[in-house]
Design an enzyme around this catalytic site. Structure first.
Site, PDB file in Angstrom:
ATOM      1  N   LEU A 146      50.961  18.042  69.398  1.00 37.92           N
ATOM      2  CA  LEU A 146      51.772  18.909  68.462  1.00 37.92           C
ATOM      3  C   LEU A 146      50.651  19.516  67.538  1.00 37.92           C
ATOM      4  CD1 LEU A 146      54.797  16.666  67.747  1.00 37.92           C
ATOM      5  CD2 LEU A 146      54.441  18.487  69.645  1.00 37.92           C
ATOM      6  N   PRO A 147      50.263  20.819  67.871  1.00 40.34           N
ATOM      7  CA  PRO A 147      48.932  21.434  67.110  1.00 40.34           C
ATOM      8  C   PRO A 147      49.034  21.825  65.712  1.00 40.34           C
ATOM      9  CG  PRO A 147      49.731  22.990  68.573  1.00 40.34           C
ATOM     10  CD  PRO A 147      50.699  21.650  68.592  1.00 40.34           C
ATOM     11  N   CYS A 148      49.004  20.863  64.873  1.00 41.37           N
ATOM     12  CA  CYS A 148      49.037  20.938  63.398  1.00 41.37           C
ATOM     13  C   CYS A 148      47.921  21.422  62.796  1.00 41.37           C
ATOM     14  CB  CYS A 148      49.677  19.714  62.770  1.00 41.37           C
ATOM     15  SG  CYS A 148      48.734  18.238  62.830  1.00 41.37           S
ATOM     16  N   HIS A 149      47.012  21.323  63.736  1.00 42.31           N
ATOM     17  CA  HIS A 149      45.450  21.937  63.354  1.00 42.31           C
ATOM     18  C   HIS A 149      45.460  23.508  63.105  1.00 42.31           C
ATOM     19  CE1 HIS A 149      45.154  21.451  67.503  1.00 42.31           C
ATOM     20  NE2 HIS A 149      44.550  22.542  67.666  1.00 42.31           N
ATOM     21  N   ARG A 150      46.478  24.065  63.968  1.00 41.75           N
ATOM     22  CA  ARG A 150      46.529  25.413  64.025  1.00 41.75           C
ATOM     23  C   ARG A 150      47.231  25.991  62.947  1.00 41.75           C
ATOM     24  NH1 ARG A 150      48.427  25.234  70.355  1.00 41.75           N
ATOM     25  NH2 ARG A 150      46.375  24.199  71.075  1.00 41.75           N
TER      26      ARG A 150
END
Length: 180
Positions: A146-150
């Protein structure tokens, strides 16, 4: 009054499977509940991960498993450049209905792209909830998948990442995002 023995308590504990894998940004721990990933974090953030798991499951038992559900292999593929391979990993995040909305919306951000907290809030139909989106993002239990880094600041600055800003920077560059 009956007092449960340790073995009876242990039998009632939730059993979760975990694996570790080396990556360019450190050793990763992933945890699986049945056929779904329920946690992914870095070994140097293991206390945070365990706290979130305890909050969710209460008592649980971790059992080592080699490549549970093929998820470790999929993460290796991601680090080898296959950014879409994580899209099909089923997740079981727990959390509130709002947190689940935020975490689900993270999957709509393509690799190599970013969204601000405000843009993500607007996407959810709650344009003033950017702080709540940030708080939910900070509690994302399944990093990378779940790409919270984006998610970045309104001025596109790298803000907040539970795994550290250096990792966030690396992940975005890995996915082809040009950073200033």
């Amino acid at each position: 009054m009956l007092v449960a023995t340790f073995s009876e308590r242990q039998m009632k504990m939730k059993e979760l499977h975990y694996d570790t894998l080396d990556s360019p940004i450190g050793t990763i721990v992933l945890v699986v509940d049945g056929e779904q990933m329920c946690s992914l974090d870095y070994t140097d953030y293991e206390p945070r991960m365990l706290t979130l798991l305890r909050k969710r499951y209460g008592e649980f038992h971790l059992t080592r498993a080699a490549d549970p559900c093929g998820f470790s292999s999929q993460l290796r593929s991601y680090f080898a450049g296959d950014y879409r391979c994580l899209d099909a990993i089923p997740v079981n995040t727990g959390g509130t209905a709002f947190q689940q909305q935020v975490w689900s919306a993270l999957r709509t951000i393509p690799a190599g792209a970013t969204r601000s907290y405000g843009q993500l809030a607007a996407q959810l139909g709650k344009p003033t909830a950017y702080r709540a989106v940030g708080a939910a993002n900070a509690l994302n239990p399944v990093a990378i998948v779940l790409p919270c880094h984006r998610v970045v600041g309104a001025d596109t600055s790298l803000t907040g990442y539970a795994g550290g800003l250096e990792r966030k920077h690396w992940l975005l560059q890995h996915e082809g995002k040009t950073l200033l």
